[in-house]
Design an enzyme around this catalytic site. Sequence first.
Site, PDB file in Angstrom:
ATOM      1  N   GLY A  23      18.683  51.116  33.564  1.00 56.08           N
ATOM      2  CA  GLY A  23      18.305  49.746  33.927  1.00 56.08           C
ATOM      3  C   GLY A  23      18.348  48.818  32.723  1.00 56.08           C
ATOM      4  N   GLU A 182       8.752  28.776  45.761  1.00 59.86           N
ATOM      5  CA  GLU A 182       9.785  28.141  44.934  1.00 59.86           C
ATOM      6  C   GLU A 182      11.049  27.884  45.753  1.00 59.86           C
ATOM      7  OE1 GLU A 182       8.584  29.298  40.418  1.00 59.86           O
ATOM      8  OE2 GLU A 182      10.025  30.623  41.348  1.00 59.86           O
ATOM      9  N   ASP A 312       8.784  47.440  37.214  1.00 61.72           N
ATOM     10  CA  ASP A 312       8.526  47.412  38.658  1.00 61.72           C
ATOM     11  C   ASP A 312       8.506  48.807  39.274  1.00 61.72           C
ATOM     12  OD1 ASP A 312       8.524  44.707  38.413  1.00 61.72           O
ATOM     13  OD2 ASP A 312      10.248  44.330  39.712  1.00 61.72           O
ATOM     14  N   GLN A 329       6.631  40.176  32.460  1.00 66.31           N
ATOM     15  CA  GLN A 329       5.833  40.452  31.263  1.00 66.31           C
ATOM     16  C   GLN A 329       5.380  41.904  31.211  1.00 66.31           C
ATOM     17  OE1 GLN A 329       5.062  39.175  28.444  1.00 66.31           O
ATOM     18  NE2 GLN A 329       6.181  37.294  28.792  1.00 66.31           N
TER      19      GLN A 329
HETATM   20  C1  LIG Z   1      13.554  36.121  42.909  1.00 67.15           C
HETATM   21  C2  LIG Z   1      12.628  36.687  41.881  1.00 67.15           C
HETATM   22  C3  LIG Z   1      11.835  35.837  41.144  1.00 67.15           C
HETATM   23  C4  LIG Z   1      10.969  36.351  40.187  1.00 67.15           C
HETATM   24  N1  LIG Z   1      10.210  35.477  39.456  1.00 67.15           N
HETATM   25  C5  LIG Z   1       9.427  35.960  38.477  1.00 67.15           C
HETATM   26  C6  LIG Z   1       8.693  35.082  37.647  1.00 67.15           C
HETATM   27  O1  LIG Z   1       8.765  33.852  37.804  1.00 67.15           O
HETATM   28  N2  LIG Z   1       7.922  35.614  36.672  1.00 67.15           N
HETATM   29  C7  LIG Z   1       7.837  36.975  36.482  1.00 67.15           C
HETATM   30  O2  LIG Z   1       7.139  37.414  35.566  1.00 67.15           O
HETATM   31  N3  LIG Z   1       8.508  37.827  37.254  1.00 67.15           N
HETATM   32  C8  LIG Z   1       9.303  37.361  38.240  1.00 67.15           C
HETATM   33  N4  LIG Z   1      10.008  38.226  39.023  1.00 67.15           N
HETATM   34  C9  LIG Z   1       9.795  39.667  38.854  1.00 67.15           C
HETATM   35  C10 LIG Z   1      10.565  40.190  37.656  1.00 67.15           C
HETATM   36  O3  LIG Z   1      11.908  39.769  37.703  1.00 67.15           O
HETATM   37  C11 LIG Z   1      10.463  41.705  37.644  1.00 67.15           C
HETATM   38  O4  LIG Z   1       9.113  42.070  37.584  1.00 67.15           O
HETATM   39  C12 LIG Z   1      11.212  42.291  36.463  1.00 67.15           C
HETATM   40  O5  LIG Z   1      12.577  42.003  36.555  1.00 67.15           O
HETATM   41  C13 LIG Z   1      10.990  43.791  36.385  1.00 67.15           C
HETATM   42  O6  LIG Z   1      11.701  44.298  35.303  1.00 67.15           O
HETATM   43  P1  LIG Z   1      12.365  45.744  35.405  1.00 67.15           P
HETATM   44  O7  LIG Z   1      12.964  46.009  34.075  1.00 67.15           O
HETATM   45  O8  LIG Z   1      11.385  46.693  35.952  1.00 67.15           O
HETATM   46  O9  LIG Z   1      13.494  45.577  36.511  1.00 67.15           O
HETATM   47  P2  LIG Z   1      14.762  44.578  36.527  1.00 67.15           P
HETATM   48  O10 LIG Z   1      14.615  43.477  35.567  1.00 67.15           O
HETATM   49  O11 LIG Z   1      14.981  44.223  37.943  1.00 67.15           O
HETATM   50  O12 LIG Z   1      15.944  45.515  36.044  1.00 67.15           O
HETATM   51  C14 LIG Z   1      16.329  46.655  36.771  1.00 67.15           C
HETATM   52  C15 LIG Z   1      17.782  46.948  36.416  1.00 67.15           C
HETATM   53  O13 LIG Z   1      18.119  48.242  36.904  1.00 67.15           O
HETATM   54  C16 LIG Z   1      19.385  48.207  37.516  1.00 67.15           C
HETATM   55  N5  LIG Z   1      19.420  49.306  38.478  1.00 67.15           N
HETATM   56  C17 LIG Z   1      18.680  49.441  39.603  1.00 67.15           C
HETATM   57  N6  LIG Z   1      18.965  50.611  40.194  1.00 67.15           N
HETATM   58  C18 LIG Z   1      19.914  51.210  39.436  1.00 67.15           C
HETATM   59  C19 LIG Z   1      20.609  52.452  39.533  1.00 67.15           C
HETATM   60  N7  LIG Z   1      20.389  53.321  40.524  1.00 67.15           N
HETATM   61  N8  LIG Z   1      21.537  52.751  38.584  1.00 67.15           N
HETATM   62  C20 LIG Z   1      21.785  51.891  37.576  1.00 67.15           C
HETATM   63  N9  LIG Z   1      21.151  50.713  37.428  1.00 67.15           N
HETATM   64  C21 LIG Z   1      20.205  50.384  38.341  1.00 67.15           C
HETATM   65  C22 LIG Z   1      19.453  46.818  38.129  1.00 67.15           C
HETATM   66  O14 LIG Z   1      20.793  46.414  38.333  1.00 67.15           O
HETATM   67  C23 LIG Z   1      18.753  45.978  37.059  1.00 67.15           C
HETATM   68  O15 LIG Z   1      19.663  45.514  36.096  1.00 67.15           O
HETATM   69  C24 LIG Z   1      10.896  37.742  39.976  1.00 67.15           C
HETATM   70  C25 LIG Z   1      11.711  38.602  40.712  1.00 67.15           C
HETATM   71  C26 LIG Z   1      12.572  38.079  41.650  1.00 67.15           C
HETATM   72  C27 LIG Z   1      13.473  39.002  42.419  1.00 67.15           C
END
Ligand SMILES: Cc1cc2nc3c(=O)[nH]c(=O)nc-3n(C[C@H](O)[C@H](O)[C@H](O)COP(=O)(O)OP(=O)(O)OC[C@H]3O[C@@H](n4cnc5c(N)ncnc54)[C@H](O)[C@@H]3O)c2cc1C
Length: 447
Positions: A23, A182, A312, A329
């Site tokens: 990810g 939003e 997440d 965050q």
């Molecule tokens: C529309 C929207 C608005 C948001 N607004 C806010 C906000 O205003 N403020 C805030 O704090 N948070 C916000 N969030 C939440 C925030 O984006 C997430 O909490 C954050 O992105 C989580 O980070 P992460 O690294 O866990 O996952 P992500 O940032 O989602 O990254 C996960 C990555 O893993 C990759 N992936 C998934 N499955 C696989 C797989 N099987 N193989 C290879 N790659 C894979 C995906 O392509 C992605 O690049 C929002 C989310 C959304 C969808």
Amino acid sequence: MNTDGTHSTGDGRDRRPRVVIVGAGFGGLHAARTLADYPVDVLILNRTNYHGFWPLLYQVATAGLEPESIAYPVRAIVRRHPNVDFRLTEVTGIDFQRRRVLTAGEAIPYDGLILAAGSTTNYFGNQDLEVHTFGMKDMDEAEALRNQALLRFEEAVGTADARRRRALMTFVIVGGGPTGVELAGAFAELFSHVLRRDYPSLDVADARVVVVEAGDTVLATFPPKLRDSAAKRLAKLGVEVRLHTAVDRVDGQQVVFRDGSRLEAGTVIWAAGVKAAELADHLGLPQARAGRVPVTPELHLPDRPEVFVIGDMAYLEGPDGKGYPMVAQVAMQQGVQAAKNLMASWSGTPMKPFSYFDKGNMATIGRRAAVFDAFGVQATGLIAWLGWLFIHLIYLVGFRNRMLVLLNWAYNYFTYDRGVRIISSTRNPHVAQAACAPGEERQSRVG
Ligand SMILES: Cc1cc2nc3c(=O)[nH]c(=O)nc-3n(C[C@H](O)[C@H](O)[C@H](O)COP(=O)(O)OP(=O)(O)OC[C@H]3O[C@@H](n4cnc5c(N)ncnc54)[C@H](O)[C@@H]3O)c2cc1C
């Protein structure tokens, strides 16, 4: 691990340990940046070749920003760090015994693993919702929604039947959280400022944005004063908010509520739930609420100190006894902590439990309006909006993207226009031939 930091391969050669990160989101990239300072080889695996800045996704869906302006190539990020590499691949599972990451192609070995695959829309197992509503979790979904909104207006122009026209121009957003609010504000402004001028033959008063929320308020995680402010702002924009209203089913033509009432709608957006990325279902591990993977306070799997789960995808309770929220965050701070803890375990020093520094909450509701709750300060209106703009620009990756977004915002602000009103595909992933009964023909409207 040897005392000089290398790993023995079994054939007499020593090599640097390899950390695989699944990810390239907020969590994964922060872990990679932290590991860039250590004598390890890092490999990031991601199913797209870009990092997506999801907090601005709703602006892609509402024709305010090009998808490219909120996406940044992962290779452009990793090339700054000689020990970090990237591979474009979909991860399908993990062989924890043999320490291999499974993909459609090869199995990739690891010494340390950080799982940061994020989350996906939660339809709670309801297939109809999946088929007949639009999600808002990735770039494809946001683009599909923009296409859908513009297509609905094109269809409405050619529809003589007033009831059907109104249904085509009705957008129901299920979920009154930050994403729903939003989106609602941005759609309302798109319709009243931009599409009103693009479609002079349509009466934009027919266009409705309806936010449906099962609870008793929008923005439930915000303080009451800010919720009220958001609700007033939505009302001012003409957005209808239906509280205490739960959706029973959606069939592509209408939304049926639990109380039996119905609403004909051309587009239904599901912003009422998220769950851990699908990968979490294929790990053979216990899962907590929303499919998230429980981790120790140090962020690793209970019986595997070399495997961390963050962001997440991970489930960890904070001091209030609730799971940490699925926000950027948390993911970023966990990325840093997981990387440091992995390095600590390899150097024989104790790992530290994750401690979250809450930098606050914010949401924007159209131009010059936002709610902001950070460091004990609560703000609304213009000040909050400027704070929102500034913070989003700072966190956006890449100078070019910041410039593109800033330019688009300035353009939108001064012209009341949206530059990205492109229907890039007329093939929608959803049935959503809403508001037109099967077999009914559309009639052209004259005049
Ligand atoms: C529309 C929207 C608005 C948001 N607004 C806010 C906000 O205003 N403020 C805030 O704090 N948070 C916000 N969030 C939440 C925030 O984006 C997430 O909490 C954050 O992105 C989580 O980070 P992460 O690294 O866990 O996952 P992500 O940032 O989602 O990254 C996960 C990555 O893993 C990759 N992936 C998934 N499955 C696989 C797989 N099987 N193989 C290879 N790659 C894979 C995906 O392509 C992605 O690049 C929002 C989310 C959304 C969808």
